[in-house]
Enzyme design. Structure first.
Site, PDB file in Angstrom:
ATOM      1  N   LEU A 164      -6.958  27.410  28.954  1.00  0.00           N
ATOM      2  CA  LEU A 164      -6.324  27.497  27.627  1.00  0.00           C
ATOM      3  C   LEU A 164      -7.213  28.255  26.655  1.00  0.00           C
ATOM      4  O   LEU A 164      -8.443  28.210  26.754  1.00  0.00           O
ATOM      5  CB  LEU A 164      -6.021  26.096  27.075  1.00  0.00           C
ATOM      6  N   PHE A 227     -14.510  38.667  32.677  1.00  0.00           N
ATOM      7  CA  PHE A 227     -13.635  39.842  32.626  1.00  0.00           C
ATOM      8  C   PHE A 227     -13.002  40.011  31.247  1.00  0.00           C
ATOM      9  O   PHE A 227     -12.897  41.123  30.732  1.00  0.00           O
ATOM     10  CB  PHE A 227     -12.531  39.734  33.693  1.00  0.00           C
ATOM     11  N   CYS A 277     -17.018  29.666  24.881  1.00  0.00           N
ATOM     12  CA  CYS A 277     -16.998  29.968  26.318  1.00  0.00           C
ATOM     13  C   CYS A 277     -17.586  31.308  26.740  1.00  0.00           C
ATOM     14  O   CYS A 277     -18.403  31.365  27.651  1.00  0.00           O
ATOM     15  CB  CYS A 277     -15.570  29.886  26.825  1.00  0.00           C
TER      16      CYS A 277
HETATM   17  C1  UDX Z   1     -16.451  21.770  26.635  1.00  0.00           C
HETATM   18  C2  UDX Z   1     -17.218  22.974  27.115  1.00  0.00           C
HETATM   19  O1  UDX Z   1     -17.575  23.754  26.008  1.00  0.00           O
HETATM   20  C3  UDX Z   1     -16.425  23.805  28.067  1.00  0.00           C
HETATM   21  O2  UDX Z   1     -17.241  24.721  28.713  1.00  0.00           O
HETATM   22  C4  UDX Z   1     -15.884  22.969  29.116  1.00  0.00           C
HETATM   23  O3  UDX Z   1     -15.007  23.747  29.891  1.00  0.00           O
HETATM   24  C5  UDX Z   1     -15.189  21.733  28.584  1.00  0.00           C
HETATM   25  O4  UDX Z   1     -16.010  21.033  27.684  1.00  0.00           O
HETATM   26  P1  UDX Z   1     -14.924  21.503  24.572  1.00  0.00           P
HETATM   27  O5  UDX Z   1     -13.894  20.483  24.899  1.00  0.00           O
HETATM   28  O6  UDX Z   1     -14.540  22.641  23.703  1.00  0.00           O
HETATM   29  O7  UDX Z   1     -15.381  22.227  25.857  1.00  0.00           O
HETATM   30  O8  UDX Z   1     -16.260  20.777  24.072  1.00  0.00           O
HETATM   31  P2  UDX Z   1     -16.415  19.734  22.915  1.00  0.00           P
HETATM   32  O9  UDX Z   1     -15.357  19.939  21.897  1.00  0.00           O
HETATM   33  O10 UDX Z   1     -17.858  19.760  22.542  1.00  0.00           O
HETATM   34  O11 UDX Z   1     -16.090  18.336  23.624  1.00  0.00           O
HETATM   35  C6  UDX Z   1     -16.904  17.647  24.492  1.00  0.00           C
HETATM   36  C7  UDX Z   1     -16.864  16.161  24.141  1.00  0.00           C
HETATM   37  O12 UDX Z   1     -17.557  15.415  25.134  1.00  0.00           O
HETATM   38  C8  UDX Z   1     -17.533  15.811  22.807  1.00  0.00           C
HETATM   39  O13 UDX Z   1     -16.603  15.177  21.965  1.00  0.00           O
HETATM   40  C9  UDX Z   1     -18.680  14.872  23.199  1.00  0.00           C
HETATM   41  O14 UDX Z   1     -18.890  13.834  22.257  1.00  0.00           O
HETATM   42  C10 UDX Z   1     -18.199  14.323  24.521  1.00  0.00           C
HETATM   43  N1  UDX Z   1     -19.263  13.807  25.380  1.00  0.00           N
HETATM   44  C11 UDX Z   1     -20.323  14.592  25.684  1.00  0.00           C
HETATM   45  C12 UDX Z   1     -19.159  12.527  25.910  1.00  0.00           C
HETATM   46  O15 UDX Z   1     -18.219  11.795  25.623  1.00  0.00           O
HETATM   47  N2  UDX Z   1     -20.131  12.087  26.763  1.00  0.00           N
HETATM   48  C13 UDX Z   1     -21.209  12.827  27.077  1.00  0.00           C
HETATM   49  O16 UDX Z   1     -22.074  12.375  27.847  1.00  0.00           O
HETATM   50  C14 UDX Z   1     -21.314  14.134  26.516  1.00  0.00           C
HETATM   51  C1  UDX Z   2     -11.276  31.930  26.181  1.00  0.00           C
HETATM   52  C2  UDX Z   2     -10.303  32.312  27.301  1.00  0.00           C
HETATM   53  O1  UDX Z   2      -9.301  33.201  26.781  1.00  0.00           O
HETATM   54  C3  UDX Z   2      -9.657  31.067  27.890  1.00  0.00           C
HETATM   55  O2  UDX Z   2      -8.845  31.417  28.998  1.00  0.00           O
HETATM   56  C4  UDX Z   2     -10.753  30.116  28.325  1.00  0.00           C
HETATM   57  O3  UDX Z   2     -10.183  28.899  28.811  1.00  0.00           O
HETATM   58  C5  UDX Z   2     -11.705  29.814  27.195  1.00  0.00           C
HETATM   59  O4  UDX Z   2     -12.235  31.021  26.655  1.00  0.00           O
HETATM   60  P1  UDX Z   2     -11.023  31.242  23.622  1.00  0.00           P
HETATM   61  O5  UDX Z   2     -12.495  31.466  23.564  1.00  0.00           O
HETATM   62  O6  UDX Z   2     -10.462  29.979  23.098  1.00  0.00           O
HETATM   63  O7  UDX Z   2     -10.515  31.343  25.136  1.00  0.00           O
HETATM   64  O8  UDX Z   2     -10.281  32.426  22.843  1.00  0.00           O
HETATM   65  P2  UDX Z   2      -9.931  33.955  23.177  1.00  0.00           P
HETATM   66  O9  UDX Z   2      -8.570  34.204  22.692  1.00  0.00           O
HETATM   67  O10 UDX Z   2     -10.211  34.299  24.577  1.00  0.00           O
HETATM   68  O11 UDX Z   2     -10.904  34.769  22.222  1.00  0.00           O
HETATM   69  C6  UDX Z   2     -12.305  34.788  22.402  1.00  0.00           C
HETATM   70  C7  UDX Z   2     -12.952  35.715  21.388  1.00  0.00           C
HETATM   71  O12 UDX Z   2     -12.662  37.074  21.684  1.00  0.00           O
HETATM   72  C8  UDX Z   2     -12.488  35.484  19.952  1.00  0.00           C
HETATM   73  O13 UDX Z   2     -13.578  35.563  19.074  1.00  0.00           O
HETATM   74  C9  UDX Z   2     -11.514  36.601  19.717  1.00  0.00           C
HETATM   75  O14 UDX Z   2     -11.384  36.941  18.369  1.00  0.00           O
HETATM   76  C10 UDX Z   2     -12.161  37.715  20.524  1.00  0.00           C
HETATM   77  N1  UDX Z   2     -11.201  38.773  20.933  1.00  0.00           N
HETATM   78  C11 UDX Z   2     -10.181  38.479  21.784  1.00  0.00           C
HETATM   79  C12 UDX Z   2     -11.346  40.062  20.454  1.00  0.00           C
HETATM   80  O15 UDX Z   2     -12.266  40.347  19.679  1.00  0.00           O
HETATM   81  N2  UDX Z   2     -10.466  41.030  20.854  1.00  0.00           N
HETATM   82  C13 UDX Z   2      -9.441  40.764  21.709  1.00  0.00           C
HETATM   83  O16 UDX Z   2      -8.689  41.689  22.030  1.00  0.00           O
HETATM   84  C14 UDX Z   2      -9.296  39.443  22.184  1.00  0.00           C
END
Ligand code: UDX
Ligand code: UDX
Length: 463
Positions: A164, A227, A277
């Site tokens: 996503l 990519f 990411c």
């Molecule tokens: C994260 C990573 O950034 C991404 O690479 C991965 O694919 C999925 O997890 P995201 O959901 O965006 O993505 O992270 P974040 O919003 O920081 O959520 C992680 C949650 O895990 C936090 O709310 C944190 O409090 C919780 N956590 C972390 C636990 O509950 N237990 C732990 O031991 C560590």
């Molecule tokens: C990305 C991947 O798209 C998603 O599949 C994966 O699960 C998590 O990482 P996300 O980081 O949420 O998702 O957003 P994305 O729409 O991919 O944009 C990433 C960054 O690239 C943003 O800062 C966006 O502004 C930038 N971007 C994207 C550009 O500058 N130009 C583009 O054409 C597309």
């Protein structure tokens, strides 16, 4: 056996929305999302669904429907693990900031803690699903920990990376391009894969569900992000060349994107990609390649990050140069702070780095973002440790009105492509600014000819 009880550790940007959709689409499954962060869980449970901790279009409606029915948020991790047939791990895996692999490798501390907690608590067989993006072969580490509990409990480990994108999480989850599930090729492994497939087929057609071995699945997630990021860096590299030669990067992107082999998506030149990411996953890929001695492979992918850093720095430099080589004491208005539109997430946002460079030149920055608070902006800047929290607080202000933000400014910089920016009364903004009124569009968002007609000195990335 059909799965009836799921738990997800980590109620973040990935775990929260993913579980909300599973709960919505599978009313027969109880879904409990747990997190150590009490404040975050309290926000997920807030009586007003508009106060959930993550802003995603459509998400609060999904939560409103499923929460309390078969979707629950809790801090009682042990209980949720104990009751679940299937446990998703969705905790964060930040870039390691210490020791071996510092600044590159993924920090698997939280993943390992989760595995140990599952090992300690589980009394019956469980399927453990890696949702977090992880370096290849993490599953084997998790397996090792789980298989040494000595209590006879059997675990199957699956990799089910999430694709996503923030801002479109709900639509991406409703209609994914594909669902990827990696597992062992043993009989038990295949059974576990099928159980997860059966969950997704509640709303995803079978031909979009791809099953592979665990390592292919783990590596595919890193590769997909690498990519995508590479395309952004490629078009950004060309944006600099366009600025020098008089070509327009939007026209070039359109012309090459119409070639069906190239495709039109992810060719938007920008101030640089951000988000939790892209950078992390590429650094991870680079680290893995290096650890196998594949230096050319590592250097190739590292260039995507080098280009992105250059793009952010170049944007800040261009502002300074255009403002007669000094921004000291000048007010620069930032439109947007989030790393992209339709999210309140600021992780690795280009705005942080551009602001940091301008603050080092003693600029005063005034920020308007529809979803990001002053506290978050301060946290982002303080995290860089370039200057003291007091200096950051003095250098940056946040006002609720965009017109106040821009008033008396020397320049405006567009950092996020929020749709509402296109609807502003730009004549009114122009009238309130110091002249010449500079507008640096880091997102190619606004209408050049209209702004130039008003009188702005308008500079977009790549033209
Ligand atoms: C994260 C990573 O950034 C991404 O690479 C991965 O694919 C999925 O997890 P995201 O959901 O965006 O993505 O992270 P974040 O919003 O920081 O959520 C992680 C949650 O895990 C936090 O709310 C944190 O409090 C919780 N956590 C972390 C636990 O509950 N237990 C732990 O031991 C560590
Ligand atoms: C990305 C991947 O798209 C998603 O599949 C994966 O699960 C998590 O990482 P996300 O980081 O949420 O998702 O957003 P994305 O729409 O991919 O944009 C990433 C960054 O690239 C943003 O800062 C966006 O502004 C930038 N971007 C994207 C550009 O500058 N130009 C583009 O054409 C597309």
């Amino acid at each position: 056996m059909k799965i009836t009880n799921i738990c997800c550790i980590g109620a973040g940007y990935v775990g929260g929305p993913t579980m909300a959709i599973i709960a919505l689409k599978c009313p027969h499954i109880k879904v409990t999302v747990v997190d150590l962060n009490e404040k975050r869980i309290a926000a997920w449970n807030d009586a007003d669904v508009n106060n959930i901790p993550i802003y995603e279009p459509g998400l609060s409606a999904v939560v409103a429907e499923a929460r309390g029915r078969n979707l629950f948020f809790s801090t009682d991790v042990d209980k949720a693990i104990d009751e679940a047939d299937m446990i998703f791990i969705s905790v964060n895996t930040p870039t390691k900031m210490y020791g071996v692999g510092k600044g590159m490798a993924a920090d698997l501390k939280y993943i390992e803690l989760c595995a140990r907690q599952i090992a300690r608590v589980a009394k019956d067989d469980k399927i453990v699903v890696e949702k977090s993006t992880l370096p290849v072969r993490t599953a084997s580490a998790i397996k090792d920990i789980l298989n040494h509990t000595g209590n006879g409990v059997q675990f199957q480990i699956l990799s089910n990376p999430e694709f996503l994108a923030e801002g479109t999480a709900v639509e991406d989850l409703f209609a994914p391009d594909r669902v990827l599930i990696g597992g062992d090729s043993t009989l038990e492994g295949k059974k576990a894969i099928q159980q997860l497939v059966d969950i997704y087929t509640n709303w995803v057609s079978k031909d979009r569900i791809l099953t592979t071995n665990v390592w292919s699945s783990e590596l595919s997630k890193l590769t997909a992000n690498a990519f995508l990021a590479q395309r952004v860096s490629s078009i950004n590299a060309l944006s600099e060349l366009c600025e020098k030669t008089g070509a327009d990067v939007n026209e070039v992107a359109k012309a090459i994107g119409m070639d069906s082999r190239i495709g039109s998506k992810f060719l938007k030149a920008s101030v640089g990609f951000g988000g939790s990411c892209f950078q992390k996953d590429i650094l991870n890929l680079v680290y893995i390649a290096k650890s196998y001695g594949l230096d050319e492979v590592a250097d190739y992918w590292e260039q995507v990050i080098i280009m992105n850093d250059h793009q952010k720095r170049r944007f800040a430099k261009n502002i300074i140069k255009t403002l007669y080589n000094t921004v000291s004491g000048k007010k620069i208005a930032f439109l947007g702070w989030a790393f992209k539109k339709d999210t309140n997430d600021t992780r690795e946002s280009a705005a942080i780095y551009v602001a940091n460079d301008l603050l080092s030149e003693q600029a005063n920055i005034s920020v308007y973002d529809p979803k990001v608070s002053f506290d978050q902006i301060q946290m982002d800047l303080n995290y860089l440790e370039t200057r003291s929290p007091e200096e950051n607080a003095n250098g940056v202000q946040v006002v609720a009105s965009v017109y106040e933000t821009c008033k008396n400014s020397h320049a405006i910089a567009v950092l996020t492509e929020w749709d509402e920016f296109k609807t502003y009364d730009w004549q009114k903004i122009y009238d309130s600014m110091l002249k010449p009124a500079f507008l640096f569009d880091g997102r190619n968002l606004l209408n050049k000819s209209e702004l130039e007609r008003i009188g702005f000195v308008y500079k977009a990335i790549g033209s």
